[in-house]
Structure formats: C-alpha cells, structure tokens
Design an enzyme around this catalytic site. Structure first.
Site, short mmCIF file in Angstrom:
data_model
loop_
_atom_site.label_atom_id
_atom_site.label_comp_id
_atom_site.label_asym_id
_atom_site.label_seq_id
_atom_site.Cartn_x
_atom_site.Cartn_y
_atom_site.Cartn_z
N LYS A 70 59.32 -13.90 3.41
CA LYS A 70 59.34 -12.64 4.14
C LYS A 70 59.79 -12.84 5.59
O LYS A 70 60.42 -11.96 6.18
CB LYS A 70 57.95 -11.99 4.09
CG LYS A 70 57.57 -11.50 2.69
CD LYS A 70 58.55 -10.47 2.18
CE LYS A 70 58.14 -9.86 0.85
NZ LYS A 70 59.10 -8.83 0.39
N SER A 76 60.07 -6.89 4.60
CA SER A 76 59.34 -8.11 4.94
C SER A 76 57.86 -7.82 4.72
O SER A 76 57.50 -7.10 3.79
CB SER A 76 59.63 -8.51 6.39
OG SER A 76 58.96 -9.69 6.74
N TYR A 111 54.70 -16.86 -0.24
CA TYR A 111 55.18 -15.51 0.07
C TYR A 111 55.67 -15.35 1.51
O TYR A 111 56.81 -14.94 1.75
CB TYR A 111 54.04 -14.55 -0.21
CG TYR A 111 54.27 -13.10 0.04
CD1 TYR A 111 55.09 -12.34 -0.79
CD2 TYR A 111 53.62 -12.44 1.10
CE1 TYR A 111 55.28 -10.99 -0.57
CE2 TYR A 111 53.80 -11.09 1.32
CZ TYR A 111 54.63 -10.36 0.48
OH TYR A 111 54.81 -9.02 0.69
#
Length: 320
Positions: free
Chosen positions: A170, A152, A166
């Site tokens: 994650k 992550s 993004y």
C-alpha cells in the site's frame, strides 16, 4: 486548500472500477452509477460479477446508462491489457480498488500469502494503471479532468506489527501515485490516492480471523464505517478536488506525519499537526514497542527470547 465542489462530475462518463464484485469496490460502483456514470466493473469471478451488476442496476438514474462487467485476473499484465481491449474505449475514471490483507506475524505467513499480497495489492493496480493510462493517453484530451484513483491504506502512514503482508504494498501505491501525477499532466488526468480506514466488508471480516491480538490492541477500539459510507466520503472528497483522501480523523492526523511532496488536504492544519506529531511520535512509538515486548513476553517464540525480554523489562524498570 480552498475547496470548490463539482470537480468530479461523472454524469455520462465511463467509470471503471477494479475489485468491484464486493466491498468498497462495489459500493463505489453503485455510487458512481447513482451519479449517472456508465460503469464497468472488473473482478475475477464471473458469477459474483453478474450478481454485482444486478445490484448496481438498482441505482440507475438515466435510461442511457450502461453497466457491464469483465471477468479478469488483473494481477497478470496481459489480462489488464485484455480488459482495455474489450472495453473498446478509454475510461474517464479508473479506480484501482482491488486489494486484500492477511494480518499475521511475518514468520507465520506462507510464501504463497506473501506472493498473493504483492499480486493483489500492487500488481492489480500497477498493471491496470499501465494499461489504462496507455489507452487514456491515446484518446482525445477532454476539457474535463480524468482520474486514476489508487487505493492505499491508512497503515501506509503508520505501519506496524501484523501488516507486513499488506502495508508495504500500500505504501508502494502512494509512491506510484506521486510518480504518475507528474506523468499525467499533459493528458489532463488527475492521480488521486485514497487512504481508507476500517470499513465493514467481506474482507474486513476475513482479516479479523487471522489478526494477532497485539495488532488489534495497537489499532484500538474503532467502530468501522460501512463500505457505502466510505464510498460516499471518497467521492465527496474527489468532488472537492482533493487528491490525497482519508476517510476518518485518525487517517487525516497520521497523514500529517508523511506529507512529502504530495498534494495537501489542508496545508495549515496538517503543518500544525505535523509539528505536534514530530514531538509526540517518539513517545507513541515507545508505548507501542512496550506493548509489543509484553506480547512476546506472554507469547514467547522461544524460551530464550522470553528470558531476554523479561530481563530487558527488569533493566528498564531499574533505570527509572
């Protein structure tokens, strides 16, 4: 948590690392090979994989070790399945390290970049873990712990402007890890999640080419560590038995804001920090929001928006 070392003994074990042609994935493959593991690296581009295998070979510690590669686009489920078939054996450790970020304002991202974010940061781990766990669940259950490791990011704990392509993916990996941690109990598989901070890599260099100034300001001036240092920290924490792994102090502190039911790094310290951040968090968010308003005032998306933000700032100053 009271740590016992040597909980990640990978000598002679099969360690599979995705996204390992460069950056942190390659650094982890080297670190695993230097500890006597048999390493299989996965990425899309064969020429770069061939170079990576040659680099990993330099860290050989036993004549019986093997290092190999499989070129595959594991953001496609059938390709992840093919990797497991070609491997021929279930891995003892599966590190789902593929990922990349394109930091931009959300409206400046193309649909292709958004789609790429989902594929690279979530589908690669989802499909590889799915194929890997099916293979691992059918293999004889060993006495030692096996591992599935998700990567992550520290921005999961505090997501902010510039990381919309993004951070959400994650965050999904942390949730996936929590789900699989329960499902992997009967197979003696530990599910670990890494929340890395900044580290030097080809990807980090590319990120800074598109990163908005306001994103850089909120991140602050932090000196990134090398990918090799980051890899060593991760393996050291795995060796201690940690399943939720941060690579710097800010990551550790921020993790305390989102403890939920996941394993703790340090129960007492994180509980104390969580109380402090519960009090300080709203103040920090107010300061961040103030910086963001100023950013948009100085870089207006429209003329009316600039006027509205200017008027709002004036009202706030008057009310003080």
């Amino acid at each position: 948590m009271f740590w016992n070392s040597n909980q990640f003994n990978i000598f002679g074990k099969i360690v599979m690392v995705t996204g390992a042609s460069q950056g942190l994935g390659l650094a982890l493959a080297k670190a695993a090979f230097s500890r006597g593991a048999n390493v299989i690296i996965i990425a899309r581009r064969e020429p770069i994989l061939q170079t990576a295998v040659a680099d990993i070979e330099k860290f050989r510690v036993s004549e019986t070790q093997a290092v190999s590669y499989i070129a595959a686009d594991i953001s496609i489920a059938s390709e992840a399945e093919r990797v497991m078939v070609e491997t021929g054996r279930a891995p003892d450790v599966l590190m789902c390290c593929a990922g990349s970020s394109i930091p931009k304002l959300f409206t400046e991202l193309t649909t292709e970049e958004l789609t790429s974010g989902v594929a690279t940061n979530y589908f690669t781990a989802l499909y590889m873990a799915h194929a890997g766990l099916k293979a691992m669940s059918k293999a004889p259950i060993p006495e030692h712990h096996r591992h599935i490791v998700f990567f992550s990011s520290v921005v999961h704990f505090y997501s902010f402007i510039g990381y919309s392509q993004y951070a959400p993916l994650k965050s999904a990996l942390r949730s996936l890890g929590d789900c699989l941690r329960h499902e992997c109990i009967p197979y003696n598989i530990k599910v670990d999640v890494v929340f890395a901070g900044n580290f030097l890599s080809e990807g980090y260099t590319m990120e800074n080419l598109t990163k908005p100034e306001i994103t850089k300001k909120i991140e602050g001036a932090s000196e990134p560590i090398t990918a090799e240092e980051c890899a060593e920290k991760i393996i050291r924490e795995l060796d201690r038995g940690n399943q939720m792994i941060t690579t710097d102090f800010i990551g550790f502190a921020l993790s305390s804001m989102m403890l939920s039911g996941s394993p703790r790094i340090n129960y007492l310290v994180q509980t104390f920090i969580a109380i402090l951040l519960a009090l300080f968090g709203p103040v920090w968010e107010w300061l961040v929001t103030k910086d963001i308003r100023k950013f948009y005032k100085d870089n207006p998306v429209t003329e009316s928006e600039a006027h509205r933000l200017s008027a709002k700032d004036d009202d706030e100053e008057t009310s003080k």
